[in-house]
Design a protein around this motif. Structure first.
Motif, PDB file in Angstrom:
ATOM      1  N   ASP A  41       0.822  -1.204   0.000  1.00 55.83           N
ATOM      2  CA  ASP A  41       0.000   0.000   0.000  1.00 55.83           C
ATOM      3  C   ASP A  41       0.859   1.259   0.000  1.00 55.83           C
ATOM      4  O   ASP A  41       0.408   2.304  -0.468  1.00 55.83           O
ATOM      5  CB  ASP A  41      -0.939  -0.024   1.203  1.00 55.83           C
ATOM      6  N   VAL A  42       2.077   1.174   0.503  1.00 59.68           N
ATOM      7  CA  VAL A  42       3.015   2.288   0.344  1.00 59.68           C
ATOM      8  C   VAL A  42       3.331   2.479  -1.142  1.00 59.68           C
ATOM      9  O   VAL A  42       3.420   3.618  -1.629  1.00 59.68           O
ATOM     10  CB  VAL A  42       4.298   2.027   1.153  1.00 59.68           C
ATOM     11  N   PHE A  43       3.478   1.390  -1.866  1.00 58.69           N
ATOM     12  CA  PHE A  43       3.650   1.440  -3.323  1.00 58.69           C
ATOM     13  C   PHE A  43       2.453   2.143  -3.980  1.00 58.69           C
ATOM     14  O   PHE A  43       2.612   2.990  -4.863  1.00 58.69           O
ATOM     15  CB  PHE A  43       3.818   0.015  -3.847  1.00 58.69           C
ATOM     16  N   MET A  44       1.249   1.792  -3.533  1.00 56.10           N
ATOM     17  CA  MET A  44       0.040   2.422  -4.069  1.00 56.10           C
ATOM     18  C   MET A  44       0.007   3.920  -3.755  1.00 56.10           C
ATOM     19  O   MET A  44      -0.333   4.748  -4.614  1.00 56.10           O
ATOM     20  CB  MET A  44      -1.189   1.707  -3.499  1.00 56.10           C
ATOM     21  N   ILE A 118      -6.714   6.447   1.111  1.00 60.88           N
ATOM     22  CA  ILE A 118      -6.683   6.830  -0.298  1.00 60.88           C
ATOM     23  C   ILE A 118      -8.081   6.767  -0.908  1.00 60.88           C
ATOM     24  O   ILE A 118      -8.471   7.633  -1.708  1.00 60.88           O
ATOM     25  CB  ILE A 118      -5.709   5.925  -1.076  1.00 60.88           C
ATOM     26  N   GLN A 119      -8.867   5.772  -0.530  1.00 67.93           N
ATOM     27  CA  GLN A 119     -10.222   5.660  -1.068  1.00 67.93           C
ATOM     28  C   GLN A 119     -11.076   6.866  -0.678  1.00 67.93           C
ATOM     29  O   GLN A 119     -11.858   7.380  -1.478  1.00 67.93           O
ATOM     30  CB  GLN A 119     -10.879   4.369  -0.567  1.00 67.93           C
ATOM     31  N   ILE A 120     -10.926   7.326   0.560  1.00 66.27           N
ATOM     32  CA  ILE A 120     -11.717   8.467   1.028  1.00 66.27           C
ATOM     33  C   ILE A 120     -11.242   9.770   0.385  1.00 66.27           C
ATOM     34  O   ILE A 120     -12.048  10.601  -0.053  1.00 66.27           O
ATOM     35  CB  ILE A 120     -11.651   8.571   2.564  1.00 66.27           C
ATOM     36  N   THR A 121      -9.932   9.957   0.316  1.00 63.44           N
ATOM     37  CA  THR A 121      -9.400  11.235  -0.170  1.00 63.44           C
ATOM     38  C   THR A 121      -9.385  11.344  -1.690  1.00 63.44           C
ATOM     39  O   THR A 121      -9.531  12.446  -2.237  1.00 63.44           O
ATOM     40  CB  THR A 121      -7.980  11.461   0.358  1.00 63.44           C
ATOM     41  N   VAL A 126     -11.141   4.425 -10.741  1.00 63.53           N
ATOM     42  CA  VAL A 126      -9.778   4.410 -11.273  1.00 63.53           C
ATOM     43  C   VAL A 126      -9.400   5.812 -11.724  1.00 63.53           C
ATOM     44  O   VAL A 126     -10.244   6.601 -12.177  1.00 63.53           O
ATOM     45  CB  VAL A 126      -9.644   3.413 -12.448  1.00 63.53           C
ATOM     46  N   LYS A 127      -8.125   6.131 -11.581  1.00 64.28           N
ATOM     47  CA  LYS A 127      -7.608   7.444 -11.962  1.00 64.28           C
ATOM     48  C   LYS A 127      -6.714   7.280 -13.191  1.00 64.28           C
ATOM     49  O   LYS A 127      -5.681   6.602 -13.119  1.00 64.28           O
ATOM     50  CB  LYS A 127      -6.804   8.056 -10.817  1.00 64.28           C
ATOM     51  N   TYR A 222       3.256   2.939 -17.086  1.00 62.45           N
ATOM     52  CA  TYR A 222       3.127   1.748 -17.925  1.00 62.45           C
ATOM     53  C   TYR A 222       1.665   1.437 -18.231  1.00 62.45           C
ATOM     54  O   TYR A 222       1.299   1.165 -19.380  1.00 62.45           O
ATOM     55  CB  TYR A 222       3.792   0.568 -17.225  1.00 62.45           C
ATOM     56  N   TYR A 223       0.816   1.465 -17.204  1.00 61.24           N
ATOM     57  CA  TYR A 223      -0.578   1.078 -17.380  1.00 61.24           C
ATOM     58  C   TYR A 223      -1.506   2.276 -17.588  1.00 61.24           C
ATOM     59  O   TYR A 223      -2.578   2.128 -18.180  1.00 61.24           O
ATOM     60  CB  TYR A 223      -1.058   0.260 -16.182  1.00 61.24           C
ATOM     61  N   GLY A 224      -1.158   3.429 -17.061  1.00 63.82           N
ATOM     62  CA  GLY A 224      -1.964   4.620 -17.274  1.00 63.82           C
ATOM     63  C   GLY A 224      -3.177   4.753 -16.385  1.00 63.82           C
ATOM     64  O   GLY A 224      -3.899   5.745 -16.476  1.00 63.82           O
ATOM     65  N   VAL A 225      -3.446   3.773 -15.518  1.00 60.08           N
ATOM     66  CA  VAL A 225      -4.576   3.846 -14.589  1.00 60.08           C
ATOM     67  C   VAL A 225      -4.144   3.260 -13.248  1.00 60.08           C
ATOM     68  O   VAL A 225      -3.364   2.310 -13.196  1.00 60.08           O
ATOM     69  CB  VAL A 225      -5.831   3.102 -15.108  1.00 60.08           C
ATOM     70  N   ILE A 226      -4.665   3.844 -12.167  1.00 66.43           N
ATOM     71  CA  ILE A 226      -4.417   3.323 -10.829  1.00 66.43           C
ATOM     72  C   ILE A 226      -5.701   3.441 -10.021  1.00 66.43           C
ATOM     73  O   ILE A 226      -6.595   4.224 -10.356  1.00 66.43           O
ATOM     74  CB  ILE A 226      -3.277   4.078 -10.104  1.00 66.43           C
ATOM     75  N   ASP A 227      -5.807   2.653  -8.968  1.00 66.49           N
ATOM     76  CA  ASP A 227      -6.886   2.802  -8.006  1.00 66.49           C
ATOM     77  C   ASP A 227      -6.359   2.435  -6.626  1.00 66.49           C
ATOM     78  O   ASP A 227      -5.193   2.055  -6.476  1.00 66.49           O
ATOM     79  CB  ASP A 227      -8.113   1.958  -8.385  1.00 66.49           C
ATOM     80  N   PHE A 228      -7.218   2.546  -5.627  1.00 69.46           N
ATOM     81  CA  PHE A 228      -6.767   2.359  -4.248  1.00 69.46           C
ATOM     82  C   PHE A 228      -6.440   0.907  -3.934  1.00 69.46           C
ATOM     83  O   PHE A 228      -5.853   0.619  -2.886  1.00 69.46           O
ATOM     84  CB  PHE A 228      -7.840   2.850  -3.264  1.00 69.46           C
ATOM     85  N   PHE A 229      -6.785  -0.037  -4.816  1.00 68.45           N
ATOM     86  CA  PHE A 229      -6.609  -1.460  -4.520  1.00 68.45           C
ATOM     87  C   PHE A 229      -5.366  -2.059  -5.160  1.00 68.45           C
ATOM     88  O   PHE A 229      -5.039  -3.218  -4.918  1.00 68.45           O
ATOM     89  CB  PHE A 229      -7.855  -2.235  -4.977  1.00 68.45           C
ATOM     90  N   ILE A 230      -4.650  -1.299  -5.984  1.00 71.69           N
ATOM     91  CA  ILE A 230      -3.504  -1.880  -6.677  1.00 71.69           C
ATOM     92  C   ILE A 230      -2.404  -2.286  -5.703  1.00 71.69           C
ATOM     93  O   ILE A 230      -1.612  -3.181  -5.992  1.00 71.69           O
ATOM     94  CB  ILE A 230      -2.922  -0.916  -7.732  1.00 71.69           C
ATOM     95  N   GLY A 231      -2.358  -1.646  -4.537  1.00 69.81           N
ATOM     96  CA  GLY A 231      -1.316  -1.973  -3.578  1.00 69.81           C
ATOM     97  C   GLY A 231      -1.448  -3.377  -3.025  1.00 69.81           C
ATOM     98  O   GLY A 231      -0.442  -4.047  -2.781  1.00 69.81           O
ATOM     99  N   PHE A 232      -2.681  -3.826  -2.822  1.00 75.07           N
ATOM    100  CA  PHE A 232      -2.878  -5.172  -2.276  1.00 75.07           C
ATOM    101  C   PHE A 232      -2.415  -6.224  -3.271  1.00 75.07           C
ATOM    102  O   PHE A 232      -1.638  -7.127  -2.925  1.00 75.07           O
ATOM    103  CB  PHE A 232      -4.347  -5.389  -1.925  1.00 75.07           C
TER     104      PHE A 232
END
Length: 304
Positions: A41-44, A118-121, A126-127, A222-232
């Protein structure tokens, strides 16, 4: 053959990202013998900080891509390192003398806190980030399938290789590296010979978080999208990579990351993509059964 080569390139790029995250796991385990399950989650968080930094720089008029990437790299590494320090200070240091399960539970709690923070803020959607690094090279083109090597893949592999060399030098030839190796041998004896154990462990978390931030930036580009769950998901795979390569071994972490990336990529290419995670975790199970120390790991010596 061309299709195989293309998937090999894709797997090496993905494995390089996993390897950078896996280094953080293996560093912490090597020194204090604990798994930092908040590291994914630090990575996320690093990926989100990079995205926010990109948007902020564009808002103030910084549009030159090389300059923007350099500034984003510095900002994300610095701020993510602060998160890594906070994880050690809040979740590990108060429980260092407790029973071994307590810091593990605390790290899992910190992982949940970071996810929900991250989910709240930032929201649960997906971003996206528009492609910043485009173009590449055609390695083979036989008319039916062209083997492509993109510029972002080159940057990912090159950055990972340079950071791996730099960190290997840090551990082998600097005072901090000697302190890390002393703490890895015996925390109590290291403190008796003048090593600042608290400072060394904190810096280990800080460096691991900074490397995770670099991995987060690479993932975002690389992927162009992230969300709060990618860290898990990425964290579990990076942990699998660390175990596969040999938990506590830096070259093993990178080797394990490359292997997990290749396994996931080739499975997605030749079999059902829905089961690519099953393939990766099945490898973890097999390694734990038949090779508990991993590929480059060393048997743990019981201190008496």
């Amino acid at each position: 053959m061309d299709y195989f080569l293309q998937q090999l390139i894709n797997g090496i790029a993905l494995g390089s990202i996993y390897g950078l995250v896996a280094i953080g796991y293996t560093m912490v385990y090597g020194i204090i013998g604990m798994i930092n399950f908040a590291h994914g989650d630090v990575f996320m968080v690093g990926a989100f900080l990079a995205l926010i930094a990109f948007l902020a720089l564009v808002a103030i008029g910084v549009t030159a891509v090389p300059l923007a990437l350099f500034l984003v790299l510095l900002i994300a590494m610095l701020l993510t390192a602060l998160y890594g320090w906070a994880v050690e200070r809040l979740a590990y240091r108060p429980l260092r003398g407790s029973f071994r399960l307590a810091p593990l539970i605390s790290a899992i709690g910190m992982s949940i806190v970071l996810q929900n923070y991250i989910q709240i803020t930032q929201g649960a959607r997906v971003k996206p980030l528009p492609p910043l690094i485009t173009g590449g090279y055609t390695l083979l083109d036989h008319g039916g399938f062209a083997v492509q090597l993109s510029n972002i893949q080159i940057i990912i592999v090159f950055t990972t290789f340079v950071l791996m060399l730099a960190f290997s030098w840090l551990v082998a030839a600097t005072r901090l590296g000697r302190d890390m190796r002393a703490c890895e041998q015996d925390l109590k004896m290291a403190s008796l010979v003048g090593v600042d154990v608290d400072r060394t462990i904190s810096l280990t978390f800080v460096i691991g978080a900074a490397l995770a931030a670099v991995a987060g930036i690479m993932y975002l580009l690389y992927y162009g999208v992230i969300d709060f769950f990618i860290g898990f998901v990425a964290g579990v795979k990076a942990f699998t990579a660390a175990v596969l390569g040999g938990i506590g071994s830096l070259p093993g972490a990178m080797l394990g990351g490359l292997l997990i990336g290749l396994i996931e990529t080739f499975w997605s290419a030749y079999f059902s993509i829905e089961y690519k995670d099953v393939a990766s975790f099945s490898i973890l199970v097999l390694v734990l059964i038949f090779l508990p120390t991993g590929i480059l790991g060393r048997p743990e010596v019981e201190k008496v």
